[in-house]
Design an enzyme around this catalytic site. Structure first.
Site, mmCIF file in Angstrom:
data_model
loop_
_atom_site.group_PDB
_atom_site.id
_atom_site.type_symbol
_atom_site.label_atom_id
_atom_site.label_comp_id
_atom_site.label_asym_id
_atom_site.label_seq_id
_atom_site.Cartn_x
_atom_site.Cartn_y
_atom_site.Cartn_z
ATOM 1 N N TRP A 185 0.824 -1.200 0.000
ATOM 2 C CA TRP A 185 0.000 0.000 0.000
ATOM 3 C C TRP A 185 0.867 1.263 0.000
ATOM 4 O O TRP A 185 0.604 2.213 -0.745
ATOM 5 C CB TRP A 185 -0.951 -0.032 1.178
ATOM 6 C CG TRP A 185 -1.995 1.042 1.274
ATOM 7 C CD1 TRP A 185 -2.421 1.637 2.416
ATOM 8 C CD2 TRP A 185 -2.781 1.610 0.222
ATOM 9 N NE1 TRP A 185 -3.415 2.543 2.146
ATOM 10 C CE2 TRP A 185 -3.655 2.545 0.800
ATOM 11 C CE3 TRP A 185 -2.821 1.430 -1.162
ATOM 12 C CZ2 TRP A 185 -4.561 3.312 0.045
ATOM 13 C CZ3 TRP A 185 -3.726 2.185 -1.919
ATOM 14 C CH2 TRP A 185 -4.583 3.109 -1.314
ATOM 15 N N LYS A 236 -4.578 1.126 7.968
ATOM 16 C CA LYS A 236 -5.948 0.727 8.303
ATOM 17 C C LYS A 236 -5.906 -0.355 9.376
ATOM 18 O O LYS A 236 -5.095 -1.270 9.301
ATOM 19 C CB LYS A 236 -6.661 0.186 7.065
ATOM 20 C CG LYS A 236 -6.794 1.184 5.928
ATOM 21 C CD LYS A 236 -7.408 0.531 4.709
ATOM 22 C CE LYS A 236 -7.443 1.490 3.530
ATOM 23 N NZ LYS A 236 -7.987 0.854 2.302
ATOM 24 N N GLY A 241 -10.290 3.938 1.945
ATOM 25 C CA GLY A 241 -11.205 3.707 0.831
ATOM 26 C C GLY A 241 -11.110 2.276 0.341
ATOM 27 O O GLY A 241 -10.180 1.546 0.683
ATOM 28 N N ALA A 285 -3.859 -2.094 -3.656
ATOM 29 C CA ALA A 285 -2.541 -1.520 -3.890
ATOM 30 C C ALA A 285 -2.087 -1.693 -5.330
ATOM 31 O O ALA A 285 -1.600 -0.736 -5.963
ATOM 32 C CB ALA A 285 -1.523 -2.145 -2.934
ATOM 33 N N LYS A 300 -13.804 -2.900 7.008
ATOM 34 C CA LYS A 300 -13.725 -3.390 5.633
ATOM 35 C C LYS A 300 -12.761 -4.560 5.520
ATOM 36 O O LYS A 300 -13.002 -5.529 4.778
ATOM 37 C CB LYS A 300 -13.280 -2.249 4.714
ATOM 38 C CG LYS A 300 -13.176 -2.585 3.232
ATOM 39 C CD LYS A 300 -11.818 -3.114 2.820
ATOM 40 C CE LYS A 300 -10.708 -2.121 3.031
ATOM 41 N NZ LYS A 300 -9.387 -2.695 2.629
#
Length: 221
Positions: free
Chosen positions: A12, A106, A137, A141, A192
């Protein structure tokens, strides 16, 4: 154009570094492994974490996080959630007073169950919360690294901080939206990941679309 420091050379972090470099920003990455830093700078690749993706030649990498952030206008934090505390401890003293700190990590800290904003408040108290923006969001990646379309949210306690960052990252294939709900955005990003693991397990076990749909808590019937 701005000077970006990307702290974290996983998939990421590398993808976001690629995006920033393509927009013309000067990008310096920090990698924990010296061999990863050397490959990014010398071969324009990150084979352990983002194989088969050619990185922009303008990206450089270092194993010195303090040096990487010293002159940065934007400090992008992207280590795994369980390592954010260790990576950011003592780093704030090297960050310029005008710099915006962007958290793209995240998750929730495993032992304390704290959000990344709470971890950062403890490890970087000198950085005012109004200067911290959270990027999240439904993004992958590899797709971001290759310039495929995606949307992200930039959330901050001070909406002006999010809006100031928008033009630095916004692009036709990387649309950015501002939010004044950093807590909600962090929780959504962490949640998520749980849903993604559940749906991936359903796919791997070949349980079919109904089980996959029921792995999402808002699907009924």
């Amino acid at each position: 154009m701005a000077r970006f420091a990307v702290i974290g050379a996983g998939a990421w972090g590398t993808a976001l570094a690629c995006h920033a470099a393509r927009l013309g920003h000067a990008v310096t990455m920090w990698a924990f492994e010296s061999e990863v830093a050397a490959e990014i700078t010398g071969s324009h690749a990150n084979s352990p974490y983002l194989p088969d993706v050619e990185l922009p030649e303008s990206i450089t990498a270092s194993t010195d996080a303090g040096a990487a952030v010293t002159r940065a206008d934007v400090v992008l934090l992207v280590p795994p959630s369980q390592h954010l505390r260790r990576v950011t401890a003592g780093l704030s003293a090297r960050i310029a007073a005008h710099a915006v700190v962007v958290v793209a990590t995240k998750g929730i800290e495993e032992r304390s169950l704290k959000l990344m904003s709470e971890v950062l408040a403890e490890t970087m108290p000198e950085v005012a919360a109004e200067r911290v923006v959270f990027l999240s969001g439904p993004s992958f990646a590899r797709e971001v690294a290759r310039g495929l379309p995606t949307d992200v949210v930039l959330a901050a306690r001070d909406l002006q901080a999010a809006r100031a960052l928008q033009p630095l990252l916004h692009a036709p294939t990387f649309r950015t939206y501002a939010s004044a709900d950093p807590v909600g955005v962090q929780i959504g990003g962490a949640f998520k990941n749980v849903i993604a693991v559940a749906t991936g397990a359903c796919d791997g076990l070949e349980f079919g679309p109904k089980a996959r749909a029921r792995s999402h808590p808002h699907v009924h019937g």
